[in-house]
Motif scaffolding. Sequence first.
Motif, PDB file in Angstrom:
ATOM      1  N   SER A 113       1.416   1.837 -11.478  1.00  0.00           N
ATOM      2  CA  SER A 113       0.072   1.265 -11.526  1.00  0.00           C
ATOM      3  C   SER A 113      -0.072   0.265 -12.680  1.00  0.00           C
ATOM      4  CB  SER A 113      -0.953   2.402 -11.634  1.00  0.00           C
ATOM      5  OG  SER A 113      -2.262   1.931 -11.492  1.00  0.00           O
ATOM      6  N   GLN A 131      -8.142   0.887  -7.223  1.00  0.00           N
ATOM      7  CA  GLN A 131      -8.703   2.181  -6.832  1.00  0.00           C
ATOM      8  C   GLN A 131     -10.164   2.232  -7.274  1.00  0.00           C
ATOM      9  OE1 GLN A 131      -6.200   4.620  -5.372  1.00  0.00           O
ATOM     10  NE2 GLN A 131      -5.394   2.536  -5.252  1.00  0.00           N
ATOM     11  N   GLN A 137     -11.515   7.800  -6.879  1.00  0.00           N
ATOM     12  CA  GLN A 137     -10.322   8.425  -6.313  1.00  0.00           C
ATOM     13  C   GLN A 137      -9.918   7.797  -4.981  1.00  0.00           C
ATOM     14  OE1 GLN A 137      -8.606  10.808  -8.000  1.00  0.00           O
ATOM     15  NE2 GLN A 137     -10.090  10.477  -9.650  1.00  0.00           N
ATOM     16  N   PRO A 160      -8.640   4.539  -2.593  1.00  0.00           N
ATOM     17  CA  PRO A 160      -8.012   3.218  -2.568  1.00  0.00           C
ATOM     18  C   PRO A 160      -8.969   2.181  -1.969  1.00  0.00           C
ATOM     19  CG  PRO A 160      -6.595   4.895  -1.582  1.00  0.00           C
ATOM     20  CD  PRO A 160      -7.933   5.504  -1.742  1.00  0.00           C
ATOM     21  N   THR A 183       0.892   3.597  -0.371  1.00  0.00           N
ATOM     22  CA  THR A 183       0.011   4.477  -1.132  1.00  0.00           C
ATOM     23  C   THR A 183       0.187   4.170  -2.613  1.00  0.00           C
ATOM     24  OG1 THR A 183       1.705   6.220  -1.224  1.00  0.00           O
ATOM     25  CG2 THR A 183       0.113   6.301   0.601  1.00  0.00           C
ATOM     26  N   HIS A 184      -0.827   4.508  -3.386  1.00  0.00           N
ATOM     27  CA  HIS A 184      -0.839   4.081  -4.789  1.00  0.00           C
ATOM     28  C   HIS A 184       0.285   4.718  -5.602  1.00  0.00           C
ATOM     29  CE1 HIS A 184      -2.706   2.013  -8.091  1.00  0.00           C
ATOM     30  NE2 HIS A 184      -2.797   3.130  -8.804  1.00  0.00           N
TER      31      HIS A 184
END
Length: 288
Positions: free
Chosen positions: A136, A162, A165, A167, A232-233
């Motif tokens: 990140s 984000q 919580q 995205p 996904t993060h």
Amino acid sequence: MDQAQPYLSPIAYMFNFLWFFLLIFLFIIPVWRRFLLSRAREAIIEQLERKRGSRVITLIHRQESLALLGVPIFRYINIEDSEQVLRAIRMTPEDMPIDLIIHTPGGLALAATQIANALARHKAPVRVIVPHYAMSGGTLIALAADEIVMDHNAVLGPVDPQLGQMPAASILKVLELKKIDEIDDQTLILADVAKKAIDQMIDYLVNLLKNNGMEEEKAKRIAQELATGKYTHDYPLSVEKLREIGLHVSTEVPEEVYALMDLFPQPMGSQVPSVQYIPVPYKTHGMK
């Protein structure tokens, strides 16, 4: 009339003395250990600086197992970190390279952006070294470097925004799956903010990469890959994947970096500093 003082036998005096000594000992030992650990880190930093002729800065959040009453406590890039890193950069001559060793799950976008901007403005070469992971905000900082140096098994991560919580890309997905009259006002507001956040991140990445000499079209492709929610993060981006999307990544991590990481054990009690460097201004001439 004075009251008689209670009589203490020699054994009682000895017991009280030993108890007092034990309390002092239990207090001093942790402090002494932290001092020795800090000096050991500084010694490796100095060794690495002499070897590479650079300012070495560490940004290490080593707390994966830290917990209080069973609740995990996470450390991340915050404003205090950015203030300390910016101070270290200000104390570094413009013609001296910087090696930033980073190990972090990410953190505040504001703090990470400040560090990235400062590294990008530094005129001498900037190398970001990732021995294990920089996710990140840590990836955002790495993208500001002239060279990313990673262990063969180290990873970076996506930088998609984000909102709390959630995205930002997933919030926008709701607009595709539902009709407008089926979506509540709060979700519509969140979707508007999400689009702005993604557009801002893409624009920031493109400018950051262009300032490092990358062609605009290539910078746009990389920004789209990393900032739009394609992954996904927490998706780990390996060295091979990063090279595939167009980033130049070296795997020549100095051995001193691994030795330094050994001196950042998982803390079980008090916190250790995230940022560390030799706290003196440097001059490039006459440095040995």
